[in-house]
Enzyme design. Structure first.
Site, mmCIF file in Angstrom:
data_model
loop_
_atom_site.group_PDB
_atom_site.id
_atom_site.type_symbol
_atom_site.label_atom_id
_atom_site.label_comp_id
_atom_site.label_asym_id
_atom_site.label_seq_id
_atom_site.Cartn_x
_atom_site.Cartn_y
_atom_site.Cartn_z
ATOM 1 N N LYS A 121 47.756 72.078 52.134
ATOM 2 C CA LYS A 121 46.523 72.798 52.501
ATOM 3 C C LYS A 121 45.285 71.924 52.304
ATOM 4 O O LYS A 121 44.325 72.028 53.066
ATOM 5 C CB LYS A 121 46.375 74.086 51.689
ATOM 6 N N GLU A 205 38.497 78.090 47.126
ATOM 7 C CA GLU A 205 37.872 78.638 48.334
ATOM 8 C C GLU A 205 36.998 79.805 47.939
ATOM 9 O O GLU A 205 37.339 80.561 47.030
ATOM 10 C CB GLU A 205 38.930 79.145 49.324
ATOM 11 N N HIS A 240 51.566 90.072 52.164
ATOM 12 C CA HIS A 240 51.606 88.844 52.966
ATOM 13 C C HIS A 240 52.739 88.839 53.976
ATOM 14 O O HIS A 240 53.116 87.801 54.504
ATOM 15 C CB HIS A 240 51.655 87.599 52.073
ATOM 16 N N ARG A 297 55.323 75.866 63.579
ATOM 17 C CA ARG A 297 56.579 76.429 64.100
ATOM 18 C C ARG A 297 56.273 77.472 65.169
ATOM 19 O O ARG A 297 55.122 77.869 65.340
ATOM 20 C CB ARG A 297 57.329 77.129 62.956
HETATM 21 C C1 MV4 Z 1 42.068 84.220 51.462
HETATM 22 C C2 MV4 Z 1 41.580 85.538 51.436
HETATM 23 C C3 MV4 Z 1 40.243 85.708 51.153
HETATM 24 N N1 MV4 Z 1 39.460 84.630 50.928
HETATM 25 N N2 MV4 Z 1 41.249 83.193 51.229
HETATM 26 C C4 MV4 Z 1 46.670 85.274 52.079
HETATM 27 C C5 MV4 Z 1 47.684 84.524 52.860
HETATM 28 C C6 MV4 Z 1 47.215 83.131 52.841
HETATM 29 N N3 MV4 Z 1 47.554 82.490 54.076
HETATM 30 C C7 MV4 Z 1 45.758 83.208 52.622
HETATM 31 N N4 MV4 Z 1 45.467 84.551 52.231
HETATM 32 C C8 MV4 Z 1 44.205 84.943 51.980
HETATM 33 N N5 MV4 Z 1 43.328 83.951 51.742
HETATM 34 C C9 MV4 Z 1 39.991 83.414 50.958
HETATM 35 N N6 MV4 Z 1 39.198 82.367 50.717
HETATM 36 C C10 MV4 Z 1 42.455 86.573 51.705
HETATM 37 C C11 MV4 Z 1 43.777 86.277 51.967
HETATM 38 C C12 MV4 Z 1 44.635 87.383 52.234
HETATM 39 C C13 MV4 Z 1 45.286 87.508 53.459
HETATM 40 C C14 MV4 Z 1 45.151 86.579 54.481
HETATM 41 C C15 MV4 Z 1 45.820 86.720 55.659
HETATM 42 C C16 MV4 Z 1 46.652 87.807 55.857
HETATM 43 C C17 MV4 Z 1 46.795 88.726 54.873
HETATM 44 C C18 MV4 Z 1 46.128 88.599 53.656
HETATM 45 C C19 MV4 Z 1 46.284 89.565 52.670
HETATM 46 C C20 MV4 Z 1 45.625 89.427 51.482
HETATM 47 C C21 MV4 Z 1 44.812 88.326 51.247
#
Ligand code: MV4
Length: 512
Positions: A121, A205, A240, A297
């Site tokens: 990342k 972040e 997730h 993918r």
């Molecule tokens: C975040 C966020 C809020 N702020 N990053 C969860 C999966 C991962 N790919 C990144 N995720 C998140 N990152 C920041 N800076 C909230 C999430 C997140 C989320 C993101 C995508 C799909 C579902 C989610 C469920 C909870 C939190």
């Protein structure tokens, strides 16, 4: 269709619905297929659909679907000259892609260098900065000390997220609300990351509050041509795990689509990317979008993009891997209509979504106008408990979002899976929820819906079933012949709607 097949034989290094999906594309292209299977998958659908099948080991994925040596050995024995990895398992394993190349077998996917670049990342964030993409504010590199973490956190402002550089998909994330919590959270995040990924690197972040998760499908050939195929709205998820995806997103207009698409293509270009990939974004409540991560993918939810673009992504992946040029340019692409996908899981929504494997004693699958079902199951098969419990994907396509919702509700009404619990009933709830219908969704949407439903149940003091029965009896006269007003629960567990009970009773009477 090319005169000669792009490959002699393709090995599908996966199982379940995605293996079947890839085998279908190969069959359409006249390419013979080789399936691999574990001990518990001897009778799996993908084994029956392929031209040949080889046992690769015991149920444990580490000894079968993740066993690089065994899979390459089957490729050699069967004479396969290409491997499609599907999603999950080895699909994002750069070492596997490399090993395929060394064994003289074409990996149908991106170059291993691009997989490596996007697998970290922090490296992906550096790539985003190189091409000036909007990414979530925070640190670019791994944090070196608590003092440095405090400084960066103060500059972006709390609350913040600590994330593992080697993480992804929600693994190794930690929210920090204030400075006092940072030092201990940082230490905990590092040791967690080390344990989970063998790499302790953690970065910061800014927390995006109630974001939407919107992703862009990209596709590139091995000659440097890259296009974006529009977005997918994937905010309806739980732990997730995506549950519903749609294309297009209700909040993305043409200029926003173009901006996100060009951003995604620029990132793919700087990574030397080709074949299919997905660039994930968080979108805040002001519709600012921020690069999150790239998935190297084909994704579970690719069908919604196929329906609105009219393309077959697996055909294209295979042609690209054989060295073909993209047969269209960005200007040729047009999005048309609306597609919604639901992921059907063998899990029990009434028992905290506990996995529910077992024998499928009865299976009635929907079809008809605008319905696609990508499934890895059949009646009489026993769903093993060793893998992801996703059984199938049901996708509705229609000219508008509203019509796609109606179509999907109709198809769900036709769907019956007997013998095991499934989340089919949950989709009826979501598709009748005012917030979903108004597209007021974010990544917390489904948790709120489920919490709300639990609150309603407990307010009935455990008398929900009785109350539902009384309500159903009282409402019976109006309900006759008025299917649209029914509120169906899971198969066999109706919250309201006597009609559904009768129908389920009829279906259950047919059981062995
Ligand atoms: C975040 C966020 C809020 N702020 N990053 C969860 C999966 C991962 N790919 C990144 N995720 C998140 N990152 C920041 N800076 C909230 C999430 C997140 C989320 C993101 C995508 C799909 C579902 C989610 C469920 C909870 C939190």
């Amino acid at each position: 269709m090319p005169q000669s097949a792009p490959f002699k034989k393709i090995l599908v290094a996966n199982r379940g619905e995605i293996a079947v999906r890839v085998i279908r594309a190969c069959r359409e292209m006249g390419i013979p297929t080789v399936a691999v299977f574990s001990d518990v998958d001897r009778a799996a659908l993908h084994v029956m659909k392929a031209d040949e099948a080889y046992l690769i080991g015991p149920a444990a994925a580490s000894e079968s679907y993740l066993n690089i040596e065994r899979i390459l050995d089957v490729a050699k024995r069967s004479g396969a000259d290409a491997i499609h990895p599907g999603y999950g398992f080895l699909s994002e394993n750069a070492q596997f892609a490399k090993a395929c190349g060394e064994a003289g077998v074409k990996f149908i996917g991106p170059p291993s260098s691009a997989m490596e670049a996007m697998g970290s990342k922090t490296r992906a964030r550096e790539a985003a900065d190189r091409v000036s993409l909007p990414r979530v504010p925070g640190s670019v590199r791994a944090l070196e000390s608590v003092a440095q973490a405090e400084e960066i956190a103060a500059s972006v402002g709390y609350p913040i997220m600590l994330k593992a550089a080697a993480g992804g998909g929600g693994k190794g994330m930690r929210r920090v609300d204030k400075r006092e919590e940072l030092a201990s959270a940082f230490a905990a995040a590092q040791s967690e990351a080390l344990r989970a990924f063998g790499n302790a690197d953690v970065y910061i972040e800014k927390l995006i509050v109630q974001p939407r998760h919107i992703e862009i499908q990209v596709l590139g050939d091995e000659h440097g041509n890259l296009v974006y195929l529009g977005e997918r709205e994937c905010s309806v998820q739980r732990r997730h795990q995506k549950v519903i995806e749609e294309a297009p997103s209700a909040i993305v207009d043409a200029p926003m689509r173009q901006a996100m698409g060009e951003t995604a293509v620029a990132l793919a270009r700087t990574a030397g990317y080709y074949n299919a990939g997905t660039v994930e974004f968080l979108v805040d409540q002001q519709k600012n979008f921020y690069f999150l991560e790239m998935n190297t993918r084909l994704q579970v939810e690719h069908p919604v993009t196929e329906l609105v673009t009219g393309l077959d992504l697996v055909h294209l992946q295979i042609l690209i891997a054989a060295g073909a040029r993209l047969p269209f340019s960005q200007n040729d692409l047009q999005l048309r209509g609306h597609a919604i996908e639901v992921r059907v899981y063998a899990e029990d929504p009434d028992n905290n979504f506990f996995p529910s494997p077992g024998k499928i004693t009865r299976l009635l699958t929907p079809s008809g106008p605008g319905i696609r079902e990508d499934s890895g199951i059949y009646e009489g098969w026993t769903v093993p408990l060793d893998y992801d419990p996703m059984l199938a994907k049901l996708i509705a396509y229609a000219p508008s979002r509203e019509q796609a919702v109606h179509r999907l509700r109709r198809a769900l009404n036709e769907y019956f899976i007997g013998g095991i619990a499934s989340n089919l009933g949950l989709f009826q709830e979501i598709l009748n929820d005012d917030n979903f219908l108004a597209a007021r969704i974010d990544t917390g949407y489904l948790d709120r819906l489920i919490a709300n439903r639990k609150a309603v149940e407990s307010s009935m003091n455990g008398n929900g079933e009785k109350i539902a029965a009384i309500a159903a009896a009282l409402m019976q006269p109006e309900r006759n012949g008025n299917a649209a007003s029914r509120n169906n629960g899971a198969n066999g567990t109706s919250y309201l709607g006597n009609g559904r009970w009768k129908r389920v009773a009829r279906q259950e009477a047919l059981r062995d």
